[in-house]
Design an enzyme around this catalytic site. Sequence first.
Site, PDB file in Angstrom:
ATOM      1  N   ASP A 112      48.269  25.121  45.813  1.00  0.00           N
ATOM      2  CA  ASP A 112      49.143  25.134  46.974  1.00  0.00           C
ATOM      3  C   ASP A 112      49.716  26.528  47.173  1.00  0.00           C
ATOM      4  OD1 ASP A 112      48.773  22.439  47.465  1.00  0.00           O
ATOM      5  OD2 ASP A 112      50.555  21.822  46.346  1.00  0.00           O
ATOM      6  N   TYR A 178      48.601  21.815  34.519  1.00  0.00           N
ATOM      7  CA  TYR A 178      49.760  22.309  35.257  1.00  0.00           C
ATOM      8  C   TYR A 178      50.993  22.356  34.381  1.00  0.00           C
ATOM      9  CZ  TYR A 178      46.770  20.535  39.025  1.00  0.00           C
ATOM     10  OH  TYR A 178      45.720  20.264  39.849  1.00  0.00           O
ATOM     11  N   TYR A 250      46.871  14.559  42.679  1.00  0.00           N
ATOM     12  CA  TYR A 250      48.001  15.221  43.338  1.00  0.00           C
ATOM     13  C   TYR A 250      49.226  15.146  42.438  1.00  0.00           C
ATOM     14  CZ  TYR A 250      45.330  15.167  47.728  1.00  0.00           C
ATOM     15  OH  TYR A 250      44.386  15.359  48.701  1.00  0.00           O
TER      16      TYR A 250
END
Length: 291
Positions: A112, A178, A250
């Site tokens: 993103d 992440y 996501y």
Amino acid sequence: SEMNREVGKAVARKSGKVADPKHPDLLAILDIAHDCVEIQIRSIFIYGRYRKFERGIPQTHWFCRACQGSGCEKCNFTGKQYKDSVEELIGRPIITLFSAENAILHGSGREDIDARMVGTGRPFVMEVVAPRIRTRDLAVVQQEVNRAADGRVEVILERWSFHKEVEIIKSTKGYKKYRILVEIDGGCSLDELQSAIQSLKGAKVNQRTPIRVAHRRADRVRERRVLDISKVGEDDERVILEITGEAGLYIKELISGDQGRTEPSLSGLLGRSARVCSLDVVEVQGYDEGE
Ligand SMILES: [Zn+2]
């Protein structure tokens, strides 16, 4: 044809170059009807990994939403939605060094705009379009790109690549890791948090297309696995989590629940609102690293 062979021989005599009909660097198309020659220069390709240390930079250039690139007051007549992109920060010095027309970044997925890309970096292939210079020491190119990007983006240019690798790299579905900073409304006890984390570890998550991307993606439910999740630290009232997910999971919605569209979610398991404050991608598995 006879014509092609004769012209080819003449060019070889004059230039001292050898023709390679299967993999030409340069293609000259003789247009006899219009009495002209069109020159097509084949792109060259570089394989590397990039890291992005600054939030707010998109991976590739975006045309201004208002004018679609022609230039208007909203975009200060740049035609662009964002001043810089990873593509341009890497591409600008490359265009200069190779005396090329353009440089197109093909990434193995994309983070993103507000996410950083750190750790081992994201694999990419840079396509150098119509280069007038075809050979350079990649170490020098890398140095020049990193100097120009001034710490906002950093690359490792590993080797030369080839056209077919663009498709390979774009279709790779490796895992992603992440590190995220999470805010939980009203906080929660360590026990509650650990039990929620345990339930998410290895869980199959059903995700309906997130609200934030619904305007550009088809509305459907997908199943993606959380391969690993753990708490690695705290920052004030917020917690730092590391999550490894299948490609396409996501993360922001895994935390927030996206109003019930992602199930299970950290928010749903805790029974209170939770959101991602900041997100860093720390690892993107490359296609040559196995499954
Ligand atoms: Zn504009």
